[in-house]
Design a protein around this motif. Structure first.
Motif, PDB file in Angstrom:
ATOM      1  N   ILE A  98     -34.973  90.917  40.570  1.00 26.03           N
ATOM      2  CA  ILE A  98     -34.980  90.051  41.759  1.00 26.03           C
ATOM      3  C   ILE A  98     -34.540  90.853  42.992  1.00 26.03           C
ATOM      4  N   ILE A 148     -26.243  90.893  47.079  1.00 21.83           N
ATOM      5  CA  ILE A 148     -26.942  89.609  47.040  1.00 21.83           C
ATOM      6  C   ILE A 148     -26.532  88.884  45.763  1.00 21.83           C
ATOM      7  N   LEU A 205     -36.322  91.664  52.503  1.00 19.98           N
ATOM      8  CA  LEU A 205     -35.409  90.534  52.677  1.00 19.98           C
ATOM      9  C   LEU A 205     -33.935  90.927  52.560  1.00 19.98           C
ATOM     10  N   VAL A 206     -33.677  92.142  52.091  1.00 14.84           N
ATOM     11  CA  VAL A 206     -32.277  92.617  52.107  1.00 14.84           C
ATOM     12  C   VAL A 206     -32.191  93.976  52.792  1.00 14.84           C
ATOM     13  N   LYS A 220     -37.253  93.207  44.089  1.00 16.30           N
ATOM     14  CA  LYS A 220     -38.354  92.495  44.748  1.00 16.30           C
ATOM     15  C   LYS A 220     -37.964  92.111  46.174  1.00 16.30           C
ATOM     16  N   ARG A 221     -36.754  91.579  46.319  1.00 18.51           N
ATOM     17  CA  ARG A 221     -36.326  91.152  47.661  1.00 18.51           C
ATOM     18  C   ARG A 221     -36.228  92.340  48.612  1.00 18.51           C
ATOM     19  N   ARG A 222     -35.801  93.474  48.070  1.00 16.44           N
ATOM     20  CA  ARG A 222     -35.718  94.665  48.916  1.00 16.44           C
ATOM     21  C   ARG A 222     -37.113  95.135  49.313  1.00 16.44           C
ATOM     22  N   ASN A 239     -38.935  86.744  43.562  1.00 14.09           N
ATOM     23  CA  ASN A 239     -38.132  86.597  44.759  1.00 14.09           C
ATOM     24  C   ASN A 239     -37.317  85.308  44.774  1.00 14.09           C
ATOM     25  N   ASP A 240     -37.970  84.192  44.451  1.00 11.99           N
ATOM     26  CA  ASP A 240     -37.329  82.905  44.687  1.00 11.99           C
ATOM     27  C   ASP A 240     -37.750  81.886  43.639  1.00 11.99           C
ATOM     28  N   VAL A 268     -27.604  85.856  42.854  1.00 11.11           N
ATOM     29  CA  VAL A 268     -28.805  85.329  42.228  1.00 11.11           C
ATOM     30  C   VAL A 268     -28.404  84.185  41.305  1.00 11.11           C
TER      31      VAL A 268
END
Ligand SMILES: [Zn+2]
Ligand SMILES: [Zn+2]
Length: 754
Positions: free
Chosen positions: A744, A476, A753-754, A747-749, A525-526, A478
């Motif tokens: 990040i 990913i 989200l990944v 968190k996404r994992r 995350n975002d 960032v």
């Protein structure tokens, strides 16, 4: 009175710091029986004894741990009685995959310095160490931390050392690098094709050479240094030429605290940092004059205290109060660690080379920090800091964060820990890129790290990004400034929505422009870009960083158009060669090779050039650093500005030019400018806070290495009742980016989200 048993699990920085022998002695004091052992999860203790004694043991344990140890958690469990006959230390096991920390290197302790003058087998022995001090990360090849897995393996202990090593009541019990004059490594001086191995002669000769204006290459803990007299302008200049280092300041090592206070302004916090076991370089204001070329255009110098026995022994011979001690490398290459390379590359630039025959396995530069707001602010995190982990509440296992490009560090995830690598450097340099890939391999082995997910910057051309792209795992990317804020959040253990202020030099934006003066509303995350500094063309792209005057011209042209040839502005451009001026103006007018930037770093460049403080930069961030150096910290008036979604400094520039034309001093203008930046940050954050209801603000990015900006911004944000978070033990510059990337990704994992 009943006898009971307890199991105790301790995690943290507990290996390689004399923790097991410490536990042993404390257990014996309380008449307890049982075992203590290291494993890859931490330290495990089993104790049996009287209930009250176990309670006392547990109460006293955290208060009396060795200086360089750190406990992150203690868990106790009831246990069955094993009826142990005594208390013992068990041998290391390397079973589990969960790794506890590898200790960073620890400066020589006071007890060892005393032993160096009293123990017959260690009189003036320059590699003296004990369970509480000495080399660690720099000599370790694999876990568990045992002598045969370090670069000390080739030295066979003599009988005396072995006795100490095996005696539980000795200060050197299980001190892996234990050594003495009979059995340990030694120094060699190489001068004019001759060698000298008698330490006394080496020290006398070195002191003489330094005092007579010579340059010495000397092996340190994590790499070589180049040393010379910091009061001798000729030799400092010669060192600059030989090292191919035009303007970047040199660090010094100063004899002791008393001497340091005579030469430098040092407050209580700075003293604490200077004398801590990590012995970093601390940026301090100079009280007296050193050679003018030591720290050109700055009022500060980076200073550290001795941390190796050799340093102390050298100062016994040396009449100088301090020596220059700068990285032993040429230009931007990594610091030299091997003796052969030192003789080959540093030999020709120095008058003598001092080697020793213990290998450095993991390269570390001296760490650099300063103090503001009563807090340590690390800006280069390496010797004695790496590889201490940062705890994160999210599972980070298997995440590799590639970092940025300049002042690169990478980061790996193990369980709930983020392990940030030592300072690597500028990856555009080929040797540094090799150091990067080699260190990644060494971290994989040392920490039993298996990459499962790679995270990188959005910049397609970063060499770190390319490295991550070549990995055979999901990836990913960032955004750079989101990563800065996430780094600050991770360090401060925030996992919620915040207002992030990310001010720095350069980062790739989601719109393809160069970002760097960013106000984000974000979580791990975002992010949303809530506001930013106004876009300004950057004529010549990256090339402007070497020519701050180009940014000055870009700002002036942007705000005043052809008006800059008028009588108010034109005189300010004096000194810039006419043809270059015309070329850059042509680029600006015709929008040729002039990407847009909202960079705060470029704004500081422009103002530094406008005030004629720095128009050509010889090293990264020279113009902003010199602009800060002329300012003072007192409260003062500020300049007007407009905050909308894009913060405009048109009025600021108009007012600065008026001040200049009135003959107001650069000190006053620079101080007012710093004040203005702190105010525009505060105003913009206040507006975002009002519309979002958010009260927490995270500050990060290289601009917050500017003491005045960080101090004033923190104060002002607190005055309007916001909670302010900034970076302390993790650099706010690009050296801290990898931690943010890792947080990040984790968190996404976690969110699937990944
Ligand atoms: Zn010691
Ligand atoms: Zn020995």
């Amino acid at each position: 009175m009943s006898v009971t048993a307890r199991k105790i699990e301790i995690k943290g920085l507990v290996q390689g710091v004399g923790f097991r022998p410490f536990v042993y002695r404390l257990a014996v004091e309380h008449g307890l029986k049982g075992t203590v052992e290291n494993n890859n999860r931490g330290v495990f203790i089993h104790v049996e004894g009287l209930e009250q004694e176990i309670e006392d043991f547990l109460t006293r344990l955290p208060d009396r741990i060795p200086e360089a140890a750190g406990i992150s958690s203690i868990k106790t469990f009831p246990s069955a009685l094993n009826h142990f006959k005594d208390f013992s230390i068990r041998k290391s096991r390397s079973s589990s995959d969960e790794i506890t920390e590898v200790s960073p290197d620890i400066g020589v302790c006071r007890a060892c310095l005393e032993d160096m003058k009293s123990q017959p087998h260690r009189i003036n022995y320059p590699f003296i160490n004990c369970t509480n001090c000495g080399p660690r990360f720099t000599i370790i090849k694999d876990l568990p931390y045992d002598r045969h897995q370090t670069t000390m393996a080739v030295f066979e202990m003599c009988d005396t050392c072995r006795k100490e090593y095996s005696n539980i009541l000795d200060r050197r019990f299980h001190a892996q690098p234990i050594a003495c004059n009979t059995c340990g490594p030694w120094y060699t001086l190489h001068e004019n094709g001759k060698t000298e191995e008698e330490l006394e002669n080496i020290l006398t000769r070195t002191a003489h050479l330094l005092e007579s204006g010579k340059i010495i290459a000397v092996k340190g803990l994590g790499g070589y240094h180049l040393a010379c007299n910091p009061f001798d302008e000729d030799v400092v200049n010669r060192l600059r030429l030989k090292k191919n280092r035009e303007g970047k300041p040199f660090a010094i090592m100063i004899r002791d605290m008393k001497t340091a206070k005579e030469w430098l302004e040092i407050d209580e916090e700075e003293e604490k940092l200077l004398t801590s076991w990590r012995k970093p370089i601390v940026l301090l204001t100079m009280k007296q004059d050193f050679a003018p070329s030591l720290s050109i255009g700055l009022n500060t110098v980076g200073a550290m205290l001795p941390y190796m026995p050799f340093h102390y022994l050298l100062f016994e011979k040396l009449k100088l109060p301090a020596v220059v001690l700068t990285s032993g490398n040429l230009s931007d290459e990594p610091i030299v660690i091997s003796n052969r390379t030192a003789l080959k590359t540093l030999g020709p630039v120095s008058d003598a080379v001092i080697t020793y025959n213990r290998d450095i396995h993991n390269r570390t530069d001296d760490s650099v920090a300063f103090v503001t707001g009563k807090k340590e602010r690390v800006i280069r995190r390496s010797r004695s800091y790496a590889p201490s982990p940062v705890r994160i509440d999210i599972n980070t296992e298997g995440i590799f964060a590639a970092g940025a490009e300049l002042v690169n560090c990478f980061c790996i995830g193990k369980g709930n820990q983020a392990i940030l690598s030592q300072h690597i450097g500028d990856l555009k340099n080929l040797e540094t890129l090799e150091f990067y890939t080699e260190s990644i391999e060494r971290h994989k082995r040392l920490f039993r790290f298996q990459p499962q997910l790679a995270v990188m910057d959005m910049h397609p051309d970063y060499l770190s990004t390319r490295h991550a792209l070549a990995m055979d795992v999901p990836k990913i990317s960032v955004q750079h400034h989101h990563a800065h804020i996430a780094s600050c959040m991770a360090e401060n253990q925030l996992d919620e929505k915040v207002i992030g202020v990310s001010f720095d030099g350069t980062g790739y934006g989601t719109d393809g422009n160069i970002w760097g003066g960013e106000f984000l509303v974000c979580d791990l995350n975002d992010f949303n870009r809530a506001a930013h500094l106004e876009y300004i063309p950057q004529p010549g792209g990256d090339a402007v960083t070497k020519h701050p005057w180009r940014m000055m011209l870009a700002y002036l042209y942007h705000y005043f158009g052809d008006g800059i040839t008028g009588e108010k502005v034109m005189p300010l451009l004096k000194g810039i060669p006419k043809n270059e001026l015309e070329t850059v103006l042509f680029m600006l007018k015709n929008k040729i090779n002039s990407p847009l930037t909202s960079s705060a770093g470029r704004l500081f460049d422009a103002v530094s050039a406008l005030l004629n403080i720095c128009r050509q930069a010889t090293y990264h961030a020279e113009a902003p650093m010199r602009l800060e150096a002329v300012a003072d910290h007192d409260e003062c008036a500020s300049y007007p500005f407009d905050t909308d979604n894009a913060v405009s400094l048109k009025k600021t520039f108009q007012a600065m030019i008026d001040d200049m034309n009135r003959g107001v001093s650069p000190t006053v203008i620079s101080t007012k400018f710093h004040q203005t930046v702190a105010e525009l940050i505060t105003e913009t954050v206040r507006r975002i806070s009002r519309t979002t209801g958010l009260k927490k603000v995270a500050l990060s990015g290289g601009t917050f290495q500017n003491k005045i900006i960080l101090e004033k911004t923190e104060q002002r944000l607190k005055l309007i009742n916001l909670e302010v978070y900034s970076q302390s033990s993790i650099p706010s510059n690009d050296g801290g980016i990898a931690l943010g990337q890792l947080a990040i990704a984790a968190k996404r994992r976690e969110l699937g989200l990944v």
